[in-house]
Design an enzyme around this catalytic site. Structure first.
Site, PDB file in Angstrom:
ATOM      1  N   GLU A 122       0.721  -1.291   0.073  1.00 19.51           N
ATOM      2  CA  GLU A 122      -0.131  -0.001   0.068  1.00 19.51           C
ATOM      3  C   GLU A 122       0.956   1.221   0.131  1.00 19.51           C
ATOM      4  OE1 GLU A 122      -2.851  -1.231   3.408  1.00 19.51           O
ATOM      5  OE2 GLU A 122      -4.116  -1.636   1.686  1.00 19.51           O
ATOM      6  N   GLU A 159      -4.073 -10.632   0.485  1.00 20.00           N
ATOM      7  CA  GLU A 159      -4.575 -10.663   1.642  1.00 20.00           C
ATOM      8  C   GLU A 159      -6.215 -10.842   1.281  1.00 20.00           C
ATOM      9  OE1 GLU A 159      -4.320  -7.038   3.591  1.00 20.00           O
ATOM     10  OE2 GLU A 159      -2.336  -6.705   3.184  1.00 20.00           O
TER      11      GLU A 159
HETATM   12  C1  GAL Z   1      -5.035  -3.957   4.072  1.00 18.08           C
HETATM   13  C2  GAL Z   1      -3.514  -3.978   4.629  1.00 18.08           C
HETATM   14  C3  GAL Z   1      -3.122  -4.533   5.814  1.00 18.08           C
HETATM   15  C4  GAL Z   1      -4.431  -4.330   6.932  1.00 18.08           C
HETATM   16  C5  GAL Z   1      -5.332  -4.649   6.311  1.00 18.08           C
HETATM   17  C6  GAL Z   1      -6.769  -4.584   7.266  1.00 18.08           C
HETATM   18  O1  GAL Z   1      -5.529  -2.951   3.561  1.00 18.08           O
HETATM   19  O2  GAL Z   1      -2.565  -4.179   3.765  1.00 18.08           O
HETATM   20  O3  GAL Z   1      -2.017  -3.975   6.496  1.00 18.08           O
HETATM   21  O4  GAL Z   1      -4.353  -2.838   7.282  1.00 18.08           O
HETATM   22  O5  GAL Z   1      -5.875  -3.848   5.067  1.00 18.08           O
HETATM   23  O6  GAL Z   1      -6.696  -5.035   8.286  1.00 18.08           O
END
Ligand code: GAL
Length: 991
Positions: A423, A502
């Site tokens: 990010e 993620e």
């Molecule tokens: C993503 C980010 C993580 C965490 C997650 C939400 O956007 O890369 O670090 O913030 O969202 O918990």
């Protein structure tokens, strides 16, 4: 002076002075001296006006002691400030590269004796493995240099500053610096020297660096050795004793690749390592080589020629007491736990971990995506204006970060991909990092999720794509444009392997739909799985005002800006307890799958390359959850990707009970992470004989009733139940509310066609708007017959014309007490409902209800979109253990598909309940808790829940799914609970 100091703090240069080039973290026999331990420490609230600490003779007698490694905000019981948690937000004004004058600054000093014999060393290095965020070093009063890059290693040459005997080292650490703008990861801000400090003697003729680039192709291993050493260091000897290899290279020009026969490849499943030494006359380096080739072929990501599916987790370094300070024993146990739960991959979100972690990953076996320490997410707030990722002033800092990342860890076979960071928007500096990696390491692809258009990275990566969108990425047939891509860019992205860096945000109770993502991976080979966000909660152990220990999240330390409990989104609670989501994950991704087909079971091996010779197969038959037969199943060894069809054992089918067959694949050998007998995969088959559900006998001759009435064990006053089996009971009352989960509270702006929710509004808000948490009742009628009682209620909330009609019929059927509740919503309900249930309140009498035994799904909680870890069986639990201690109290404890429930008190049966399926075969679930759904959300932490003298039993005809809308998609339509008419039917008897 002040302006000079602030110029230094806001300098975007990654380092100054005698900083050495990055190199591997090597296990060398050259002498070293750990400088971990107690240092003298002084904290200033702002950058001090002088660098007094540097002077050799400075008197630090008035200072405190602090352990190194540690974070100062986790030491001294608040004396050195407190941790700050933010996700995206910067905890200081967005004024890059400047930071406030209120910049907590920690000064550290310690004495050390240079070991005798070190004067022979050609060079002496001072190594810092992690300091947050900017630091400056002096030795014996001489300025050595400075560096930033908190989770990166820095070595300084201190040869000309050290002397035999006593020496003094001083370090000044600033919490905030220009570097903070590129370290805006979603985690606690934890300043200090938090990793090891080591003094290293470099011998003349030593090996500066070595890199074993290994490969495995066509059954042969290959190793290309890169040696960084002076010409005078040669000859260099390469030894791989297990294979009898000893190769001497007389000069640098002689160093050549070695082809190695008879090696076994390295994989996450079979992490075969070979000890190697690379030595000169002066120094010997010990390495562990794993032979594997990483490659992208078309849209496939392959290791040793076979497609990899990541069943991964995002792993932060976090511990409730130590923060990001590494503890090897704890880390090893954590990784062993991952293996036990079928996790096969780790993304080191969002920075390189302690270097030892990669040794453990090599040894235990994980596919690792190693991420650089880089995130600038806070620039999102200003439309990415001034984002360092596209600002030439930051180019060198970015390159320095990726060099330090790759160089330190390049020897690890477990690392199969480099990630540029997280990010950080997009821009030329990221592209430059990628180009540097491509030039330096052709053996591993480059990942960066923020490169949406695929301009400089090798794999297509997304976070939190919905099931629908993930499917569309998987197929070539979809015309739907990919996010932030032109059609041409989208076409390019579709030529690459895809992964979800993620997904499945595991905050609080959830996520749902893990199984839907998993199914896609097997349908579309371009999809390579992903990494759940995230492995563990980041709670920090602290105490409530009354001394109760608890795990703190954002806001608990009085932060000015913070992001609350968004840091509590792991599959593991802060105290290492796996949540039901981790069990769900384990079941969903199990590497062996069973498909029942008539009298056969087909056993499929979905592993990357390991066959099933390390497994054995067991079966058992249960009648209504009671074991009747069990045995072992002889299964031939199934190769990776293969399957075997086996006849099922003979199953004795009961006529008066349910008959279930359970098969397990268990490990036949003990491993470094689990004992022999550890279950890796399970499936169940329902072989029950059909049994009719007794029909409802309609009552006629209803007449109006009041006064008292007794029906078997039930006593009523004015139509209201007051006692069951002599025990005070209130209810049943309609319960449509659940204490909102973090996902119920999610209000994402991004909604899919498939979502139930409204953009920007949480389901929980809609429920509160409709008054589901504050329903009131108006009794319309009370009627009775000789053996039955019927009430009709209209249930609705203040200022709402919506209502639910509830017809409750108590009757004696053949002497047994039966309860039937018909729930009928009025027209006009527009939202989803959290649940359709009825609640009984059981105040604690002399023998409080404190436990349950049941036949249904268990042992852990389950919800419509998270049912895979649950199995049909007979279970028992104390009331406390029925709930999960989510960091923020919320809905928990629902057990699905109930058949029989016994409420217990001190182990004795109190009430026995049989739950009938409805006419469509749908079974109710139950929850037994000390708190009502209305009480739970009033508490921010478990310690804020009021003491309770009552047990609350809720029987749910249905529950809404979980989804993962706290950060990701809403509940899938099939599992979203729409207001609808439902029936609950129970038989209740005394225990
Ligand atoms: C993503 C980010 C993580 C965490 C997650 C939400 O956007 O890369 O670090 O913030 O969202 O918990």
């Amino acid at each position: 002076m002040a302006s000079q100091l602030s110029a230094y703090v806001t300098d975007t240069a990654p380092g100054r002075g005698s900083l050495r080039p990055a190199r591997s973290w090597l296990h060398s026999d050259a002498p070293s001296l750990s400088l971990n331990g107690l240092w003298r420490f002084r904290l200033s609230p702002a950058v001090p006006a002088t660098e007094d600490l540097a002077a050799e003779g400075f008197d630090d007698g008035g200072w405190d002691d602090i352990p190194v490694p540690s974070h100062w905000v986790l030491q001294g019981d608040g004396a050195y400030g407190r941790p700050i948690y933010t996700n995206v937000q910067f905890p200081f004004p967005i004024d890059p590269p400047h930071v406030p004058d209120e910049n907590p600054t920690g000064d550290y000093r310690r004495h050390f004796d240079l070991p005798a014999g070190w004067s022979e060393a050609e060079r002496v290095l001072l190594r810092f493995d992690g300091v947050e965020s900017l630091f400056k070093v002096w030795v014996n009063g001489e300025e050595i240099g400075s560096a930033s890059g908190s989770r990166l290693a820095h070595e300084f040459d201190v040869t000309s500053s050290v002397r035999p005997g006593g020496n003094v080292v001083a370090v000044r650490v600033h919490q905030w610096s220009a570097a903070s703008y590129v370290e805006d990861q979603d985690q606690w801000w934890l300043p200090g020297i938090f990793r090891d400090v080591t003094l290293i003697a470099r011998p003349a003729g030593g090996i500066e660096d070595v890199w074993l680039r290994t490969g495995f192709e066509n059954g042969r291993g290959r190793v290309e050795t890169e040696i960084t050493a002076d010409a005078a260091a040669f000859p260099v000897t390469f030894r791989l004793p297990e294979l009898g290899i000893e190769q001497v290279w007389a000069t640098a020009a002689d160093v050549a690749p070695l082809e190695v026969d008879g090696v076994e490849p390295w994989s996450a499943e079979q992490p075969r390592l070979y000890d190697v030494t690379v030595s000169t006359a002066a120094e010997s380096i010990a390495l562990r080589a794993g032979f594997r080739t990483v490659e992208i072929r078309g849209d496939r990501f392959l290791v040793n020629g076979r497609r990899v599916v990541f069943h991964g987790v995002n792993r932060h370094e976090t511990h409730p007491e130590r923060g990001r300070v590494f503890d090897e024993e704890h880390a090893r146990e954590d990784l062993a736990r991952m293996k036990r739960f079928n996790v096969n991959a780790i993304r080191t979100s969002h920075y390189p971990p302690h270097p030892r972690l990669l040794d453990l990953a090599d040894e235990l076996g994980f596919w690792v995506v190693l991420e650089c320490d880089l995130e600038t997410h806070g620039f999102d707030k200003v439309g990415w204006a001034g984002n360092p990722s596209d600002d030439p002033a930051w180019r060198e800092a970015y390159l320095d970060r990726i060099r330090r990342t790759v160089e330190r860890d390049k020897n690890h076979p477990s690392i199969v991909m480099w990630s540029l960071g997280n990010e950080a928007g997009t821009g030329g500096n990221l592209a430059a990092m990628s180009a540097w990696v491509h030039a330096r390491d052709a053996g591993r692809p480059v990942h960066y999720e923020g490169d949406h258009a695929g301009e400089y990275t090798d794999v297509y990566s997304r976070m939190y794509a919905s099931v629908l969108e993930t499917e569309q990425i998987g197929t070539d047939g979809s015309r739907r444009p990919l996010m932030n891509c032109t059609p041409a860019q989208g076409a390019r992205q579709r030529t690459k392997p895809f992964l979800l860096c993620e997904y499945a945000h595991a905050m609080g109770n959830g996520p749902g739909a893990l199984d839907q993502y998993e199914a896609l991976v097997h349908e579309y080979p371009r999809l390579h799985g992903g990494f759940v966000w995230e492995w563990r909660d980041h709670g920090i152990l602290t105490t409530a005002p009354d001394g109760t220990p608890y795990y703190a999240y954002g806001g608990d330390f009085g932060e000015v800006v913070h992001d609350g409990n968004f840091v509590m989104d792991g599959m593991l609670l802060s105290n290492d307890v796996p949540t039901p989501s981790l069990h769900e994950f384990k079941a969903v991704v199990q590497p062996v799958r069973f498909t029942f087909d008539g009298d056969d079971v087909v056993i499929s091996n979905l592993r990357h390359s390991a066959d099933t010779s390390d497994l054995r197969f067991r079966w058992r038959v249960e009648h209504d959850g009671t074991l009747v037969e069990s045995g072992d199943m002889e299964v031939p060894v199934v190769a990776a990707g293969g399957s075997a069809r086996m006849p099922l054992p003979r199953i004795p089918v009961a006529q008066d009970a349910e008959t279930w067959l359970t098969v397990d694949a268990v490990s036949a050998v003990s491993t470094a992470w689990a004992p022999d007998g550890h279950v890796i995969a399970t499936a169940q088959l329902d072989r029950s004989a059909r049994r009719p559900v007794p029909g409802v006998r309609p009552e006629t001759d209803w007449r109006r009733s009041d006064g008292t009435l007794t029906l078997g064990i039930a006593e009523f006053v004015d139509g209201a139940l007051v006692r069951l089996a002599g025990r005070t009971v209130a209810g049943p009352r309609l319960e449509l509310f659940r204490a909102p989960t973090d996902n119920d509270e999610g209000a994402s702006e991004e909604v899919e066609e498939s979502d139930a929710g409204i953009a920007g509004v949480s389901n929980a808000d809609l429920w509160r708007r409709d008054g589901l948490d504050r329903l009131t009742t108006r009794r319309l009628s009370v009627e009775r017959t000789a053996e039955a009682l019927r009430t009709i209620d209209k249930v609705s909330a203040a200022n709402s014309a919506l209502s639910v009609t509830v017809e409750t019929v108590w009757s004696l059927v053949g002497g047994e007490l039966e309860l039937r509740v018909e729930i009928e919503p009025s027209r006009g309900w527009l939202t989803v409902w959290p649940r359709i249930g009825i609640r009984f309140d059981l105040p604690d009498g002399a023998a409080p209800v404190d436990g349950a035994e049941w036949f249904g799904l268990g042992p852990l909680e389950s919800y419509p979109d998270s049912l895979r870890a649950a199995r049909t069986g007979r279970f028992s639990s104390t009331i406390g253990d029925l709930s999960v201690d989510y960091a923020r109290p919320q809905e928990t404890g629902h057990r699905s598909q109930l058949r029989e429930l016994t409420l217990t008190s001190g182990g004795a049966d109190v009430l026995r309940i049989v739950a009938f399926p409805d006419t469509r075969g749908r079974r109710p679930g139950f929850t037994l808790s000390r708190h009502t759904p209305q009480q739970i959300p009033r508490a921010g932490h478990a310690y804020e829940l009021p003491g309770s003298a009552t047990s609350h039993l809720i029987i749910d005809a249905a529950q809404h799914g979980l989804g993962s809308r706290a950060c990701g998609p809403d509940v899938w339509p099939e599992f979203a609970l729409r207001p609808e008419a439902r029936t609950i039917r129970l038989r209740i008897a005394a225990g």
